[in-house]
Scaffold this motif. Structure first.
Motif, PDB file in Angstrom:
ATOM      1  N   THR A   1      74.497   4.246  90.764  1.00  0.00           N
ATOM      2  CA  THR A   1      75.143   5.418  91.345  1.00  0.00           C
ATOM      3  C   THR A   1      76.550   5.619  90.806  1.00  0.00           C
ATOM      4  O   THR A   1      76.942   6.724  90.418  1.00  0.00           O
ATOM      5  CB  THR A   1      75.205   5.277  92.881  1.00  0.00           C
ATOM      6  OG1 THR A   1      73.873   5.155  93.397  1.00  0.00           O
ATOM      7  CG2 THR A   1      75.885   6.472  93.521  1.00  0.00           C
ATOM      8  N   GLU A   2      77.310   4.559  90.763  1.00  0.00           N
ATOM      9  CA  GLU A   2      78.726   4.666  90.379  1.00  0.00           C
ATOM     10  C   GLU A   2      78.914   4.930  88.896  1.00  0.00           C
ATOM     11  O   GLU A   2      79.788   5.703  88.494  1.00  0.00           O
ATOM     12  CB  GLU A   2      79.460   3.385  90.763  1.00  0.00           C
ATOM     13  CG  GLU A   2      80.946   3.409  90.406  1.00  0.00           C
ATOM     14  CD  GLU A   2      81.680   2.157  90.837  1.00  0.00           C
ATOM     15  OE1 GLU A   2      82.874   2.030  90.508  1.00  0.00           O
ATOM     16  OE2 GLU A   2      81.063   1.295  91.503  1.00  0.00           O
TER      17      GLU A   2
ATOM     18  N   CYS B   1      76.288   5.756  86.571  1.00  0.00           N
ATOM     19  CA  CYS B   1      75.191   6.457  85.899  1.00  0.00           C
ATOM     20  C   CYS B   1      74.487   5.530  84.918  1.00  0.00           C
ATOM     21  O   CYS B   1      74.160   5.913  83.781  1.00  0.00           O
ATOM     22  CB  CYS B   1      75.685   7.716  85.206  1.00  0.00           C
ATOM     23  SG  CYS B   1      75.992   9.077  86.350  1.00  0.00           S
TER      24      CYS B   1
ATOM     25  N   THR C   1      72.489  13.815  88.846  1.00  0.00           N
ATOM     26  CA  THR C   1      73.618  14.378  89.571  1.00  0.00           C
ATOM     27  C   THR C   1      73.143  15.543  90.429  1.00  0.00           C
ATOM     28  O   THR C   1      72.136  16.189  90.136  1.00  0.00           O
ATOM     29  CB  THR C   1      74.736  14.842  88.623  1.00  0.00           C
ATOM     30  OG1 THR C   1      74.199  15.805  87.703  1.00  0.00           O
ATOM     31  CG2 THR C   1      75.304  13.657  87.842  1.00  0.00           C
TER      32      THR C   1
ATOM     33  N   GLN D   1      78.513  18.652  93.290  1.00  0.00           N
ATOM     34  CA  GLN D   1      79.806  18.172  92.807  1.00  0.00           C
ATOM     35  C   GLN D   1      79.657  17.044  91.774  1.00  0.00           C
ATOM     36  O   GLN D   1      80.498  16.164  91.658  1.00  0.00           O
ATOM     37  CB  GLN D   1      80.671  17.690  93.981  1.00  0.00           C
ATOM     38  CG  GLN D   1      80.949  18.786  95.004  1.00  0.00           C
ATOM     39  CD  GLN D   1      81.770  18.297  96.175  1.00  0.00           C
ATOM     40  OE1 GLN D   1      81.978  17.089  96.337  1.00  0.00           O
ATOM     41  NE2 GLN D   1      82.241  19.208  96.978  1.00  0.00           N
ATOM     42  N   ASP D   2      78.556  17.087  91.018  1.00  0.00           N
ATOM     43  CA  ASP D   2      78.301  16.113  89.954  1.00  0.00           C
ATOM     44  C   ASP D   2      78.204  14.675  90.451  1.00  0.00           C
ATOM     45  O   ASP D   2      78.333  13.736  89.663  1.00  0.00           O
ATOM     46  CB  ASP D   2      79.388  16.194  88.864  1.00  0.00           C
ATOM     47  CG  ASP D   2      79.253  17.468  88.052  1.00  0.00           C
ATOM     48  OD1 ASP D   2      78.120  17.960  87.909  1.00  0.00           O
ATOM     49  OD2 ASP D   2      80.283  17.976  87.578  1.00  0.00           O
ATOM     50  N   SER D   3      77.983  14.470  91.729  1.00  0.00           N
ATOM     51  CA  SER D   3      77.792  13.116  92.246  1.00  0.00           C
ATOM     52  C   SER D   3      76.315  12.751  92.185  1.00  0.00           C
ATOM     53  O   SER D   3      75.434  13.612  92.225  1.00  0.00           O
ATOM     54  CB  SER D   3      78.295  13.011  93.694  1.00  0.00           C
ATOM     55  OG  SER D   3      77.562  13.892  94.530  1.00  0.00           O
ATOM     56  N   VAL D   4      76.033  11.453  92.077  1.00  0.00           N
ATOM     57  CA  VAL D   4      74.651  10.979  92.014  1.00  0.00           C
ATOM     58  C   VAL D   4      74.104  10.857  93.431  1.00  0.00           C
ATOM     59  O   VAL D   4      74.527   9.998  94.197  1.00  0.00           O
ATOM     60  CB  VAL D   4      74.564   9.629  91.279  1.00  0.00           C
ATOM     61  CG1 VAL D   4      73.143   9.077  91.340  1.00  0.00           C
ATOM     62  CG2 VAL D   4      75.002   9.780  89.829  1.00  0.00           C
ATOM     63  N   GLU D   5      73.176  11.728  93.774  1.00  0.00           N
ATOM     64  CA  GLU D   5      72.543  11.701  95.092  1.00  0.00           C
ATOM     65  C   GLU D   5      71.022  11.657  94.995  1.00  0.00           C
ATOM     66  O   GLU D   5      70.337  11.595  96.025  1.00  0.00           O
ATOM     67  CB  GLU D   5      72.972  12.922  95.907  1.00  0.00           C
ATOM     68  CG  GLU D   5      74.479  12.986  96.156  1.00  0.00           C
ATOM     69  CD  GLU D   5      74.897  14.254  96.877  1.00  0.00           C
ATOM     70  OE1 GLU D   5      74.007  14.969  97.386  1.00  0.00           O
ATOM     71  OE2 GLU D   5      76.098  14.537  96.929  1.00  0.00           O
TER      72      GLU D   5
ATOM     73  N   GLU E   1      83.443   8.899  84.986  1.00  0.00           N
ATOM     74  CA  GLU E   1      83.454  10.347  85.168  1.00  0.00           C
ATOM     75  C   GLU E   1      84.151  11.008  83.986  1.00  0.00           C
ATOM     76  O   GLU E   1      85.281  10.660  83.635  1.00  0.00           O
ATOM     77  CB  GLU E   1      84.196  10.710  86.455  1.00  0.00           C
ATOM     78  CG  GLU E   1      84.141  12.194  86.798  1.00  0.00           C
ATOM     79  CD  GLU E   1      82.742  12.634  87.164  1.00  0.00           C
ATOM     80  OE1 GLU E   1      82.352  13.737  86.736  1.00  0.00           O
ATOM     81  OE2 GLU E   1      82.055  11.883  87.866  1.00  0.00           O
TER      82      GLU E   1
END
Length: 211
Positions: free
Chosen positions: A93-94, A96, A123, A126-130, A170
């Motif tokens: 997650t952190e 990728c 992603t 907000q481009d976060s991995v969810e 990021e």
């Protein structure tokens, strides 16, 4: 990565992401991976302790003899293995990164088999991995697979693969993509009272989300 489905899914994901840390969830096109869909899944990260299955292919549910939709990934293992898988998911997650796991599953009556599990980050807002795209593929492929429920799962080994050759940050970019591995490497993880893992550089591709 040993299995053809694992390699194919990774290749699709890696091509789709291009120079980005990971592709977007909505970019996954099921028609591009139609042959692999029965072996693939989509995970949704609710919080660090709950990463649940949104979708799971028919070959996965038949092989394990259980419905996975809505189930927390970590609930599939005992406490020690769940903690290890959880820590690996946090790295994926952190950074990728790509996770490859090998698990054994048994029915408690002498029948067991081994699976290769791939976890790929996607992603979302907000481009976060969810979300995570992945596959679960039987390595042994015994004739009885799918006929009996495999009620106990055990983590055998695991590795983290850096698609850019180093931990992703990021906004970072790299052209140094790793090649696909077509055979299992000799280095393996040895289970012990205090679980350890080895991080490898290198590596080797699924279905769309509903939402």
């Amino acid at each position: 990565m040993q299995e053809a489905v694992t390699q194919s899914l990774f290749s699709y994901w890696n091509t789709l992401r291009g120079q980005r840390r990971a592709p977007k969830r909505f970019e996954i096109d099921p028609s591009r991976i139609a042959n692999d869909l029965p072996d693939t899944f989509i995970l949704e990260r609710m919080n660090p302790r709950n990463v649940r299955f949104r979708l799971a292919g028919t070959r996965i549910t038949e092989a394990l003899g259980m419905e996975l939709r809505g189930k927390n990934l970590f609930d599939m293992f005992d406490a020690d293995d769940a903690a290890t898988v959880q820590s690996q998911i946090e790295i994926i997650t952190e950074h990728c990164a790509v996770g490859v796991f090998r698990i054994s599953a048994e029915n408690g009556e002498g029948r067991s088999t081994t699976f290769e599990v791939l976890v790929l980050p996607l992603t979302h807002t907000q481009d976060s991995v969810e979300r995570f795209l992945g596959s679960i593929t039987s390595i042994d492929k015994p004739g009885w697979l799918g006929a009996v429920p495999l009620t106990k799962r055990t983590l055998i080994d695991h590795e983290i693969i850096w698609p850019n050759g180093e931990p992703s940050r990021e906004g970072s970019r790299s052209n140094d993509l790793v090649p696909i591995l077509h055979t299992r490497r000799e280095a393996r993880i040895v289970r012990s009272a205090r679980r350890q893992f080895r991080v490898y550089e290198g590596g080797l591709s699924l279905a769309g989300d509903e939402r």
